[in-house]
Enzyme design. Sequence first.
Site, PDB file in Angstrom:
ATOM      1  N   ARG A  67      52.611  38.768  48.790  1.00  0.00           N
ATOM      2  CA  ARG A  67      51.328  39.339  48.380  1.00  0.00           C
ATOM      3  C   ARG A  67      51.548  40.696  47.744  1.00  0.00           C
ATOM      4  O   ARG A  67      52.246  41.548  48.274  1.00  0.00           O
ATOM      5  CB  ARG A  67      50.381  39.501  49.568  1.00  0.00           C
ATOM      6  CG  ARG A  67      49.111  40.214  49.117  1.00  0.00           C
ATOM      7  CD  ARG A  67      47.933  39.892  49.908  1.00  0.00           C
ATOM      8  NE  ARG A  67      46.753  40.530  49.318  1.00  0.00           N
ATOM      9  CZ  ARG A  67      45.621  40.659  49.937  1.00  0.00           C
ATOM     10  NH1 ARG A  67      45.488  40.190  51.151  1.00  0.00           N
ATOM     11  NH2 ARG A  67      44.612  41.235  49.341  1.00  0.00           N
ATOM     12  N   ARG A  77      45.838  35.033  46.044  1.00  0.00           N
ATOM     13  CA  ARG A  77      46.922  35.690  46.762  1.00  0.00           C
ATOM     14  C   ARG A  77      47.602  34.653  47.643  1.00  0.00           C
ATOM     15  O   ARG A  77      46.955  33.723  48.109  1.00  0.00           O
ATOM     16  CB  ARG A  77      46.431  36.870  47.574  1.00  0.00           C
ATOM     17  CG  ARG A  77      45.245  36.542  48.448  1.00  0.00           C
ATOM     18  CD  ARG A  77      44.315  37.745  48.545  1.00  0.00           C
ATOM     19  NE  ARG A  77      43.151  37.455  49.348  1.00  0.00           N
ATOM     20  CZ  ARG A  77      41.954  37.145  48.861  1.00  0.00           C
ATOM     21  NH1 ARG A  77      41.769  37.039  47.576  1.00  0.00           N
ATOM     22  NH2 ARG A  77      40.934  36.942  49.650  1.00  0.00           N
ATOM     23  N   ASP A  80      46.392  36.159  53.066  1.00  0.00           N
ATOM     24  CA  ASP A  80      45.477  37.277  53.322  1.00  0.00           C
ATOM     25  C   ASP A  80      45.221  37.301  54.820  1.00  0.00           C
ATOM     26  O   ASP A  80      44.588  36.397  55.357  1.00  0.00           O
ATOM     27  CB  ASP A  80      44.174  37.093  52.549  1.00  0.00           C
ATOM     28  CG  ASP A  80      43.201  38.246  52.725  1.00  0.00           C
ATOM     29  OD1 ASP A  80      43.654  39.378  53.010  1.00  0.00           O
ATOM     30  OD2 ASP A  80      41.987  38.021  52.583  1.00  0.00           O
ATOM     31  N   ASP A  82      43.589  39.322  57.873  1.00  0.00           N
ATOM     32  CA  ASP A  82      42.610  40.347  58.190  1.00  0.00           C
ATOM     33  C   ASP A  82      42.434  40.468  59.694  1.00  0.00           C
ATOM     34  O   ASP A  82      42.528  39.480  60.420  1.00  0.00           O
ATOM     35  CB  ASP A  82      41.245  40.009  57.574  1.00  0.00           C
ATOM     36  CG  ASP A  82      41.272  40.026  56.070  1.00  0.00           C
ATOM     37  OD1 ASP A  82      41.852  40.956  55.491  1.00  0.00           O
ATOM     38  OD2 ASP A  82      40.717  39.081  55.468  1.00  0.00           O
TER      39      ASP A  82
END
Length: 157
Positions: A67, A77, A80, A82
């Site tokens: 990434r 991407r 990801d 989070d």
Amino acid sequence: EDNILSALEKLKALAHVKGCSKFYQTEPVNCSSQKYFINGVWEIESSLEPITFKIEVLRKIESELGRVRTANKFTDRPIDLDMILYGNRVSHIPGLRLPDPDIYKRNFIAAPLLELAPDLILPDTGKVLASIKAAQNRQGLEPMEDFTKKLQKRIAQ
């Protein structure tokens, strides 16, 4: 799927992964990607401070999996990762909002989180997760049963 499996292995080396929700194939939000996204939630324990965990664990794994962060945070991407909650912590510092405000509006975050924590009360508002519209909305969430089983098996190893 391969990047998620790789991320899980890297995460297991740096923290205790306790479980995962069902993973879902979803249409991209706020981007022109032609690819579907895969979304789900892992339950993780760590003794690190939240900002340290985000930078030294999650961002590191994202970088290792290719990434590259750009000004457009909605671009395609490879992975990801989070942080959507960190226990009962509430944070409004730049770069780390806890709980993630998207819990209240994105079903691909709220619905899987509800699977892991059906009695969760969100620490910033005191709202019961199950009462939030996004947590109840399954529209556009295509369950990936076999992939979820593969992840759960790897977590248990």
